[in-house]
Design a protein around this motif. Structure first.
Motif, PDB file in Angstrom:
ATOM      1  N   GLN A 200      19.290  59.163  21.300  1.00 14.23           N
ATOM      2  CA  GLN A 200      18.838  59.033  19.914  1.00 14.23           C
ATOM      3  C   GLN A 200      17.991  60.230  19.485  1.00 14.23           C
ATOM      4  OE1 GLN A 200      15.840  55.937  19.018  1.00 14.23           O
ATOM      5  NE2 GLN A 200      15.634  55.593  21.230  1.00 14.23           N
ATOM      6  N   MET A 201      17.282  60.832  20.434  1.00 15.20           N
ATOM      7  CA  MET A 201      16.509  62.033  20.106  1.00 15.20           C
ATOM      8  C   MET A 201      17.429  63.243  19.949  1.00 15.20           C
ATOM      9  SD  MET A 201      13.537  63.310  19.390  1.00 15.20           S
ATOM     10  CE  MET A 201      12.344  62.078  19.927  1.00 15.20           C
ATOM     11  N   VAL A 202      18.453  63.340  20.787  1.00  9.63           N
ATOM     12  CA  VAL A 202      19.419  64.434  20.669  1.00  9.63           C
ATOM     13  C   VAL A 202      20.077  64.403  19.288  1.00  9.63           C
ATOM     14  CG1 VAL A 202      21.582  65.399  21.528  1.00  9.63           C
ATOM     15  CG2 VAL A 202      19.874  64.559  23.146  1.00  9.63           C
ATOM     16  N   VAL A 203      20.500  63.221  18.864  1.00  7.09           N
ATOM     17  CA  VAL A 203      21.155  63.079  17.562  1.00  7.09           C
ATOM     18  C   VAL A 203      20.271  63.661  16.456  1.00  7.09           C
ATOM     19  CG1 VAL A 203      21.877  61.408  15.800  1.00  7.09           C
ATOM     20  CG2 VAL A 203      22.574  61.092  18.194  1.00  7.09           C
ATOM     21  N   GLN A 204      19.003  63.301  16.461  1.00  6.84           N
ATOM     22  CA  GLN A 204      18.114  63.691  15.364  1.00  6.84           C
ATOM     23  C   GLN A 204      17.703  65.163  15.435  1.00  6.84           C
ATOM     24  OE1 GLN A 204      15.344  60.186  14.185  1.00  6.84           O
ATOM     25  NE2 GLN A 204      15.910  59.802  16.322  1.00  6.84           N
ATOM     26  N   LEU A 205      17.466  65.656  16.643  1.00  2.43           N
ATOM     27  CA  LEU A 205      17.118  67.074  16.770  1.00  2.43           C
ATOM     28  C   LEU A 205      18.296  67.963  16.377  1.00  2.43           C
ATOM     29  CD1 LEU A 205      15.134  67.019  20.143  1.00  2.43           C
ATOM     30  CD2 LEU A 205      14.186  67.292  17.833  1.00  2.43           C
ATOM     31  N   ALA A 206      19.496  67.540  16.747  1.00  2.00           N
ATOM     32  CA  ALA A 206      20.690  68.310  16.396  1.00  2.00           C
ATOM     33  C   ALA A 206      20.924  68.292  14.888  1.00  2.00           C
ATOM     34  CB  ALA A 206      21.908  67.758  17.142  1.00  2.00           C
ATOM     35  N   LYS A 207      20.775  67.126  14.289  1.00  2.00           N
ATOM     36  CA  LYS A 207      20.993  67.013  12.844  1.00  2.00           C
ATOM     37  C   LYS A 207      19.977  67.866  12.079  1.00  2.00           C
ATOM     38  CE  LYS A 207      23.409  65.422   9.493  1.00  2.00           C
ATOM     39  NZ  LYS A 207      24.838  65.817   9.381  1.00  2.00           N
ATOM     40  N   ALA A 208      18.731  67.886  12.577  1.00  2.00           N
ATOM     41  CA  ALA A 208      17.689  68.678  11.921  1.00  2.00           C
ATOM     42  C   ALA A 208      17.992  70.167  11.970  1.00  2.00           C
ATOM     43  CB  ALA A 208      16.339  68.407  12.583  1.00  2.00           C
ATOM     44  N   ARG A 209      18.864  70.576  12.903  1.00  2.00           N
ATOM     45  CA  ARG A 209      19.232  71.988  13.044  1.00  2.00           C
ATOM     46  C   ARG A 209      20.579  72.307  12.420  1.00  2.00           C
ATOM     47  NH1 ARG A 209      15.409  70.781  16.415  1.00  2.00           N
ATOM     48  NH2 ARG A 209      14.034  72.441  17.226  1.00  2.00           N
TER      49      ARG A 209
END
Length: 345
Positions: free
Chosen positions: A169-178
């Motif tokens: 869930q953290m990967v999803v959000q960090l990737a989307k933010a980039r």
């Protein structure tokens, strides 16, 4: 818990193959430690939250030569936890300090050497659960893998397994933010919808999608630039069959391989030639190497800010009572957990 006893959970014998059972743990009430028993430079701790992690399976198996020492038979189970200092003979800690013990005991009170613990970075959050949650080891693993090692570029596509879990869930959000296109994979429709709600552009249920290779291709018709792997096994093969030139494969976990009955059951990857043909990079990592580094500080600063501003969410699967920690651990391997698994003392 009465004032005259504490709860302790230990491992009577190693469980080398197959799924661990509740009967494999020993849960008992024992005499509590006393501050009068402290030697020089020791602390008496009262845990607040315990981290529950899949990698503990290898420690329970008695595996030798791994990245972390196995539990000894008959010893107390240990793992990451956040605790408060009850008493101290160390000049570095005083009563009431919030601390992190990366190998803390599954006991409701215990003593340890002061050199084994560290102060929780309360400047980023004073909430104890955050230090095994949104700012904890699983979230940091996501940051190191998805940001530092994968070197993402806006417009690329990332495939994330276990997209509703503590790391995913953290990967999803960090990737989307980039600025990446995010494809999430999870094990139920509810978890799929959660992955979408936190930023996945598309997500699918691996239990109902049919052929893995085809499902990935349908979700990412232009191919995968980054594969963030938490599961290993057959799904790893399917992802490799869909990678683009210069793809980065980040190996964070292989949970499908943790409960095999024998080494003969290990999945043999068939698509490694894709790595050659696509000039891809496979990068495995152990998060311990990144503690107390500038990367760790960067993680704390970015994630705490996003979380504080409401631009990042982090779902916890919280269980009450240390006596229920063994079941919380077993639930990691059946999909009953939803989010980052922790236990409240």
């Amino acid at each position: 818990m009465s004032s005259s006893a504490i709860t302790r959970i230990s491992l009577p014998s190693h469980v080398r193959g197959g799924f661990v059972k509740l009967a494999d743990f020993k849960i008992e009430q024992v005499a509590p430690p006393s501050k009068d028993q402290l030697s020089d430079n020791q602390v008496l701790l009262r845990p607040i939250y315990y981290s529950i992690d899949p990698y503990q399976r290898g420690r329970i198996a008695g595996v030798k030569g791994s990245f972390i020492e196995s539990y000894s038979e008959g010893s107390t189970i240990t793992n990451i936890l956040v605790a408060t200092v009850v008493a101290s003979t160390s000049a570095d800690y005083r009563e009431g300090d919030l601390v992190i013990d990366n190998d803390g005991k599954w006991e409701t009170e215990y003593t340890t050497d002061a050199r084994a613990i560290s102060k929780a970075p309360v400047q980023y959050s004073a909430e104890p659960r955050d230090h095994v949650g949104v700012l904890g080891m699983a979230a940091y693993s996501a940051y190191v893998g998805a940001v530092v090692l994968a070197k993402p570029k806006a417009g690329e596509t990332i495939l994330v397994s276990s997209a509703s879990g503590g790391v995913g869930q953290m990967v999803v959000q960090l990737a989307k933010a980039r600025g990446l296109r995010v494809v999430g994979v999870a094990g139920s429709e509810e978890k799929v919808e959660y992955a979408k709600s936190i930023g996945a552009d598309v997500a699918f249920n691996y239990k109902t999608c049919g052929n893995y290779m085809e499902a990935i291709k349908a979700a990412a018709p232009e191919g995968i630039d980054i594969w963030f792997d938490n599961v290993g096994g057959e799904f790893l093969d399917a992802a490799l069959a869909n990678i683009n030139t210069h793809a980065r494969i980040i190996i964070c976990g292989a949970i499908t391989q943790y409960n095999l009955s024998s080494p003969d059951e290990r999945y043999g990857v068939k698509c490694l030639t894709s790595v050659l043909i696509k000039k891809a990079t496979i990068h495995g990592f152990i998060i311990d190497e990144y503690y107390d580094t500038p990367t760790h500080t960067a993680f704390y600063e970015e994630v705490s800010r996003l979380y504080r501003e409401g631009r990042l969410t982090y779902r916890l699967c919280e269980t009450e009572g240390l006596e229920n920690a063994p079941q919380a651990f077993l639930d990691l391997f059946t999909g009953k957990n939803f989010g980052r698994s922790i236990v409240k003392a």
